[in-house]
Design an enzyme around this catalytic site. Structure first.
Site, PDB file in Angstrom:
ATOM      1  N   CYS A   1      -6.210   6.632   4.589  1.00 27.21           N
ATOM      2  CA  CYS A   1      -5.722   6.409   3.216  1.00 27.21           C
ATOM      3  C   CYS A   1      -6.918   5.988   2.375  1.00 27.21           C
ATOM      4  O   CYS A   1      -7.080   4.812   2.054  1.00 27.21           O
ATOM      5  CB  CYS A   1      -4.625   5.352   3.192  1.00 27.21           C
TER       6      CYS A   1
ATOM      7  N   CYS B   1      -4.731  -5.420   2.089  1.00 26.45           N
ATOM      8  CA  CYS B   1      -5.193  -6.436   1.139  1.00 26.45           C
ATOM      9  C   CYS B   1      -3.985  -7.298   0.747  1.00 26.45           C
ATOM     10  O   CYS B   1      -3.672  -7.466  -0.424  1.00 26.45           O
ATOM     11  CB  CYS B   1      -5.824  -5.793  -0.083  1.00 26.45           C
TER      12      CYS B   1
END
Length: 469
Positions: A280, A401
């Site tokens: 990704c 994240c």
């Protein structure tokens, strides 16, 4: 409907122009609210459009990011100072008030200047009745300092998490999820420090792509404490003033992102002719670092991105490495179409982004608990595909994240239960062989959780997996 809350109606321009920094900040706030713009993209574009000086750009940045970070707290102050529900105040007027309150409570701006500039902005941008309303609300606000307002708006809140939510301007569900993540490490007492860190401008960190940068290059910075290829800028301003940044061999990148990529590329021994995949890859920051690392070690690197526009961003990010292949496809299908193919896979999974609230302050107001449920399903599907695409004995880095337990340990432990041939490697040992100094890591898991308040990075989560067959 009162005069000050009627729909936006511009007045003829007055003789006194709006200061450029305040106009830029106001337009970015409106774009964030009306167009779902991202401040980190909209602000630089506006600064360039208006040709702001370095000082004005700095002021516009503080006005924009400071207002967005503390928006929840400021709305509570505005509601009290105006005796109105926030929902009844026209958005134009509300954003003018938010900017004004930020200047009054959290900036070194004289009271008369903060009020007068906000009134001037209202004269240009809002209805006639809004001018007096803005003046009155800000004058009431200015009668008390930040500490007084903090005491006042929380005096009737007995729940600790709700109180912190108001004081540090985080939705209460985010406060609770961060608390749970810290408590899982035995560090629940750090919650307030973490919330405070989310509201501080992060330092500008750069990454020097391996193989492209000499030690005598002209970028003025000092080494980052952990990443061996990172540096912190000694001065503010636009990093593109440096030639090496313009060339693309030095990039703006959070130190946590650097460590996530390097844990995969350097934390585990490599062999010749490996194949690496960034599953990704958009927008391409980690892909560029991994691609440079792959070239240094003689590996073949492929970057995948499902959205064509983001795939173009990846190609642009990899301009300095023209031999890298960028493909466009659904990462959930790679495991089926390319089984047992890659020696190393980075799965930087789509997530809530709760680990980057310092840099993307508007994200805290856009996310909801439902997003976590939607994303964990996608994360599990991507991880399944990555496991299928991994060669036996290869290494897969699952990265988010976000420190939310459902997106981190929850997804990893779900995969370990479902796939008996998959085992977790010790990411803490791997990263210790990469960093320039020891990381303060807590808890008893094998994965790595970085934190803004503890490490000065985004809250990156890193887990390493392998499979036997």
């Amino acid at each position: 409907m009162t005069e000050e809350t009627r729909p936006r109606k511009k007045q003829p321009r007055r003789s006194r122009p709006i200061t450029p920094a305040r106009l830029v900040a106001f337009e970015v706030l409106m774009a964030v609210d009306e167009d779902d713009a991202y401040a980190n993209l909209a602000l630089p574009a506006k600064i360039k459009e208006f040709g702001l000086t370095s000082n004005d750009a700095g002021l516009a940045t503080e006005l924009t990011y400071g207002t967005l970070r503390m928006q929840g707290f400021y709305d509570t102050v505005i509601a009290n100072a105006s005796a109105r529900d926030i929902e009844t105040i026209d958005l134009v007027v509300l954003n003018i008030l938010r900017l004004g309150v930020h200047q009054l409570l959290n900036m070194r701006v004289a009271t008369h200047a903060a009020v007068d500039e906000s009134v001037n902005l209202a004269e240009h941008m809002a209805s006639l009745g809004a001018v007096g309303f803005v003046n009155a609300v800000l004058r009431r606000t200015s009668r008390h300092d930040l500490e007084d307002w903090q005491d006042f708006v929380t005096r009737d809140i007995s729940n600790a998490e709700e109180r912190l939510s108001v004081l540090y301007s985080h939705p209460v569900w985010i406060v609770r999820s961060l608390k749970q993540s810290l408590e899982a490490e035995g560090r629940g007492e750090e919650l307030e420090a973490l919330l405070a860190a989310d509201n501080v401008n992060p330092r500008v960190t750069l990454v020097e792509l391996p193989g492209f940068v000499d030690t005598n290059d002209e970028v003025e910075g000092e080494p980052t404490p952990y990443s061996p290829v990172g540096m912190s800028l000694n001065t503010g301003g636009d990093p593109t003033r440096f030639a090496r940044v313009r060339e693309g061999v030095v990039r703006v990148q959070d130190e946590g992102s650097q460590l996530a990529a390097l844990t995969l590329s350097r934390g585990v021994d490599s062999s010749e002719h490996e194949q690496w995949l960034d599953m990704c890859a958009g927008p391409g920051g980690k892909a560029a670092l991994l691609a440079a690392e792959a070239e240094e070690s003689g590996a073949i690197f492929i970057a995948n991105e499902v959205i064509p526009a983001r795939a173009e961003l990846v190609r642009h990010a990899l301009d300095v490495l023209p031999g890298v292949e960028v493909i466009t496809g659904d990462g959930r299908e790679i495991g089926e179409t390319m089984p047992n193919t890659f020696d190393r896979i980075l799965l930087d999974a789509p997530c809530t982004g709760l680990g980057a609230l310092r840099r993307r302050p508007e994200a805290r107001w856009r996310k909801s608990p439902k997003d976590v449920g939607d994303l964990t399903g996608l994360q599990a599907e991507l991880l399944r595909s990555a496991i299928l695409a991994l060669k036996p004995g290869g290494t897969l880095a699952y990265v988010t994240c976000s420190p939310h337990l459902a997106e981190t340990r929850g997804v990893v432990e779900g995969a370990l239960r479902k796939y008996p041939t998959v085992t977790e490697l010790d990411a803490r040992q791997a990263i210790s062989g990469v960093t320039m100094s020891a990381l303060d890591l807590a808890g008893d898991s094998k994965s790595v959780q970085l934190w803004p308040h503890r490490h000065g990075t985004d809250a990156m989560f890193i887990a390493l997996l392998t499979k036997s067959e």
